[in-house]
Motif scaffolding. Structure first.
Motif, PDB file in Angstrom:
ATOM      1  N   LEU A  70       0.837  -1.204   0.000  1.00 41.48           N
ATOM      2  CA  LEU A  70       0.000   0.000   0.000  1.00 41.48           C
ATOM      3  C   LEU A  70       0.871   1.253   0.000  1.00 41.48           C
ATOM      4  CD1 LEU A  70      -2.634   1.627   0.349  1.00 41.48           C
ATOM      5  CD2 LEU A  70      -2.474   1.139   2.805  1.00 41.48           C
ATOM      6  N   LEU A  71       1.834   1.307   0.886  1.00 38.56           N
ATOM      7  CA  LEU A  71       2.705   2.479   0.984  1.00 38.56           C
ATOM      8  C   LEU A  71       3.543   2.665  -0.282  1.00 38.56           C
ATOM      9  CD1 LEU A  71       3.655   1.888   4.686  1.00 38.56           C
ATOM     10  CD2 LEU A  71       2.411   3.896   3.827  1.00 38.56           C
ATOM     11  N   ALA A  72       4.049   1.572  -0.842  1.00 33.70           N
ATOM     12  CA  ALA A  72       4.831   1.658  -2.080  1.00 33.70           C
ATOM     13  C   ALA A  72       3.971   2.183  -3.223  1.00 33.70           C
ATOM     14  CB  ALA A  72       5.420   0.286  -2.421  1.00 33.70           C
ATOM     15  N   ARG A  73       2.735   1.745  -3.284  1.00 31.93           N
ATOM     16  CA  ARG A  73       1.825   2.226  -4.331  1.00 31.93           C
ATOM     17  C   ARG A  73       1.493   3.706  -4.140  1.00 31.93           C
ATOM     18  NH1 ARG A  73      -2.351  -2.901  -4.672  1.00 31.93           N
ATOM     19  NH2 ARG A  73      -0.979  -4.232  -5.916  1.00 31.93           N
ATOM     20  N   LEU A  74       1.317   4.137  -2.907  1.00 33.23           N
ATOM     21  CA  LEU A  74       1.039   5.552  -2.650  1.00 33.23           C
ATOM     22  C   LEU A  74       2.214   6.427  -3.095  1.00 33.23           C
ATOM     23  CD1 LEU A  74      -0.727   5.376   0.830  1.00 33.23           C
ATOM     24  CD2 LEU A  74      -1.780   5.902  -1.389  1.00 33.23           C
ATOM     25  N   LEU A  75       3.423   5.910  -2.943  1.00 34.48           N
ATOM     26  CA  LEU A  75       4.602   6.648  -3.395  1.00 34.48           C
ATOM     27  C   LEU A  75       4.566   6.918  -4.893  1.00 34.48           C
ATOM     28  CD1 LEU A  75       7.517   4.947  -1.439  1.00 34.48           C
ATOM     29  CD2 LEU A  75       6.860   7.358  -1.345  1.00 34.48           C
ATOM     30  N   ARG A  76       3.949   6.032  -5.638  1.00 35.57           N
ATOM     31  CA  ARG A  76       3.930   6.136  -7.096  1.00 35.57           C
ATOM     32  C   ARG A  76       2.685   6.842  -7.640  1.00 35.57           C
ATOM     33  NH1 ARG A  76       7.353   2.882  -9.879  1.00 35.57           N
ATOM     34  NH2 ARG A  76       5.786   2.451 -11.461  1.00 35.57           N
ATOM     35  N   ASP A  77       1.716   7.117  -6.786  1.00 39.65           N
ATOM     36  CA  ASP A  77       0.456   7.722  -7.227  1.00 39.65           C
ATOM     37  C   ASP A  77       0.627   9.237  -7.329  1.00 39.65           C
ATOM     38  OD1 ASP A  77      -2.196   8.809  -7.361  1.00 39.65           O
ATOM     39  OD2 ASP A  77      -2.971   6.916  -6.570  1.00 39.65           O
ATOM     40  N   LYS A  78       0.363   9.778  -8.505  1.00 38.89           N
ATOM     41  CA  LYS A  78       0.541  11.216  -8.747  1.00 38.89           C
ATOM     42  C   LYS A  78      -0.462  12.072  -7.994  1.00 38.89           C
ATOM     43  CE  LYS A  78       2.831  10.779 -13.114  1.00 38.89           C
ATOM     44  NZ  LYS A  78       2.727   9.842 -14.147  1.00 38.89           N
ATOM     45  N   ARG A  79      -1.522  11.483  -7.500  1.00 44.33           N
ATOM     46  CA  ARG A  79      -2.535  12.245  -6.764  1.00 44.33           C
ATOM     47  C   ARG A  79      -2.145  12.463  -5.308  1.00 44.33           C
ATOM     48  NH1 ARG A  79      -7.260   8.202  -7.824  1.00 44.33           N
ATOM     49  NH2 ARG A  79      -5.479   6.859  -7.387  1.00 44.33           N
ATOM     50  N   VAL A  80      -1.109  11.803  -4.853  1.00 50.86           N
ATOM     51  CA  VAL A  80      -0.676  11.893  -3.457  1.00 50.86           C
ATOM     52  C   VAL A  80       0.320  13.041  -3.318  1.00 50.86           C
ATOM     53  CG1 VAL A  80       0.498  10.653  -1.593  1.00 50.86           C
ATOM     54  CG2 VAL A  80      -1.077   9.434  -3.117  1.00 50.86           C
ATOM     55  N   PRO A  81       0.037  13.999  -2.420  1.00 50.26           N
ATOM     56  CA  PRO A  81       0.945  15.142  -2.257  1.00 50.26           C
ATOM     57  C   PRO A  81       2.300  14.731  -1.675  1.00 50.26           C
ATOM     58  CG  PRO A  81      -0.893  15.288  -0.704  1.00 50.26           C
ATOM     59  CD  PRO A  81      -1.136  14.093  -1.560  1.00 50.26           C
ATOM     60  N   ILE A  82       3.280  15.585  -1.879  1.00 55.56           N
ATOM     61  CA  ILE A  82       4.665  15.285  -1.495  1.00 55.56           C
ATOM     62  C   ILE A  82       4.825  14.997  -0.002  1.00 55.56           C
ATOM     63  CG2 ILE A  82       5.416  17.683  -1.191  1.00 55.56           C
ATOM     64  CD1 ILE A  82       7.491  14.927  -2.844  1.00 55.56           C
ATOM     65  N   GLY A  83       4.106  15.704   0.844  1.00 58.70           N
ATOM     66  CA  GLY A  83       4.209  15.462   2.281  1.00 58.70           C
ATOM     67  C   GLY A  83       3.765  14.056   2.649  1.00 58.70           C
ATOM     68  N   VAL A 130      -4.853  12.850   2.067  1.00 60.04           N
ATOM     69  CA  VAL A 130      -5.206  12.049   0.894  1.00 60.04           C
ATOM     70  C   VAL A 130      -6.579  11.429   1.122  1.00 60.04           C
ATOM     71  CG1 VAL A 130      -4.504  10.114  -0.573  1.00 60.04           C
ATOM     72  CG2 VAL A 130      -2.762  11.544   0.504  1.00 60.04           C
ATOM     73  N   ASP A 131      -7.433  11.557   0.132  1.00 62.74           N
ATOM     74  CA  ASP A 131      -8.781  11.008   0.215  1.00 62.74           C
ATOM     75  C   ASP A 131      -8.716   9.505   0.488  1.00 62.74           C
ATOM     76  OD1 ASP A 131     -11.334   9.780  -0.661  1.00 62.74           O
ATOM     77  OD2 ASP A 131     -11.817  11.813  -1.334  1.00 62.74           O
ATOM     78  N   VAL A 132      -9.558   9.052   1.389  1.00 66.19           N
ATOM     79  CA  VAL A 132      -9.587   7.634   1.763  1.00 66.19           C
ATOM     80  C   VAL A 132      -9.878   6.745   0.551  1.00 66.19           C
ATOM     81  CG1 VAL A 132     -12.023   7.561   2.458  1.00 66.19           C
ATOM     82  CG2 VAL A 132     -10.390   6.007   3.527  1.00 66.19           C
ATOM     83  N   LYS A 133     -10.600   7.268  -0.430  1.00 66.42           N
ATOM     84  CA  LYS A 133     -10.885   6.478  -1.645  1.00 66.42           C
ATOM     85  C   LYS A 133      -9.610   6.206  -2.429  1.00 66.42           C
ATOM     86  CE  LYS A 133     -15.600   8.106  -2.107  1.00 66.42           C
ATOM     87  NZ  LYS A 133     -16.532   8.935  -2.866  1.00 66.42           N
ATOM     88  N   HIS A 138      -5.535   1.320  -3.393  1.00 69.83           N
ATOM     89  CA  HIS A 138      -4.251   0.629  -3.357  1.00 69.83           C
ATOM     90  C   HIS A 138      -4.181  -0.466  -2.287  1.00 69.83           C
ATOM     91  CE1 HIS A 138      -2.772   3.500  -6.211  1.00 69.83           C
ATOM     92  NE2 HIS A 138      -3.049   4.511  -5.403  1.00 69.83           N
ATOM     93  N   TRP A 139      -5.227  -0.626  -1.514  1.00 70.70           N
ATOM     94  CA  TRP A 139      -5.235  -1.584  -0.409  1.00 70.70           C
ATOM     95  C   TRP A 139      -5.660  -2.948  -0.924  1.00 70.70           C
ATOM     96  CZ3 TRP A 139      -3.385  -2.816   4.012  1.00 70.70           C
ATOM     97  CH2 TRP A 139      -4.057  -3.657   4.901  1.00 70.70           C
ATOM     98  N   ASN A 140      -4.829  -3.957  -0.700  1.00 69.89           N
ATOM     99  CA  ASN A 140      -5.151  -5.325  -1.096  1.00 69.89           C
ATOM    100  C   ASN A 140      -5.489  -6.219   0.082  1.00 69.89           C
ATOM    101  OD1 ASN A 140      -4.824  -4.943  -3.822  1.00 69.89           O
ATOM    102  ND2 ASN A 140      -2.705  -5.611  -3.852  1.00 69.89           N
TER     103      ASN A 140
END
Length: 176
Positions: A70-83, A130-133, A138-140
């Protein structure tokens, strides 16, 4: 997506584009992360079988691979802010690092408990921005992510002790 959103997305590529709930975001996990996930899952399952761990401890330890992905996928998602990506990056690095508060090298997969707690504390903070949606896409894991976060946060002191919990909070948020 309506025509106004399409036009706005074309004229300003930095704006997020709303999607219908039926669309999935295809995000490939990099090979090195997938190998880490597979190795970690296999190591945990073998440890649980060999030690005959109780369901409660096994349940927490088995969250580790899903939280890592999940965290690795969030790193790659362009919708996730830098912080938020920074927090996700710290948590991913903590999973991979051989140096942590409860080292797996010494006590085996039980040492992943602090990794799980750190990941959940990071996710709790990430969900502020980041929106919970988006996170949910990214949650499996098999359980509801918000229930997992709530359960781990409530039991953090029992799982790792107050001293280690405070160290994790300090690492993530600069709290003493």
């Amino acid at each position: 997506m309506n025509e106004n959103n399409q036009h706005e997305a074309k004229t300003n590529p930095n704006l997020p584009v709303p999607r219908g709930s039926h669309e999935l975001v295809p995000i490939e996990l990099p090979k090195e992360h997938q190998r880490f996930y597979d190795k970690l899952r296999a190591k945990i399952e073998k440890f649980i079988r060999d030690r005959g761990l109780g369901e409660n401890a096994a349940g927490f330890i088995l969250l580790a691979p899903d939280l890592f992905v999940l965290l690795a996928r969030l790193l790659r998602d362009k919708r996730v802010p830098i912080g938020a990506k920074t927090l996700a990056g710290v948590a991913v690095a903590y999973f991979i690092s051989p140096v942590d508060f409860i080292p797996e090298a010494i006590i085996g997969p039980l040492g992943l408990i602090d990794d799980v707690v750190l990941a959940v504390f990071a996710l709790r903070s990430i969900l502020v921005d980041v929106d919970v949606k988006i996170v949910g896409e990214h949650w499996n894991g098999q359980e509801d992510l918000l229930e997992v976060i709530t359960r781990v946060v409530k039991q953090a002191d029992e799982l790792i002790g107050k001293r280690v919990r405070r160290k994790i909070e300090n690492l993530l948020f600069g709290k003493k």
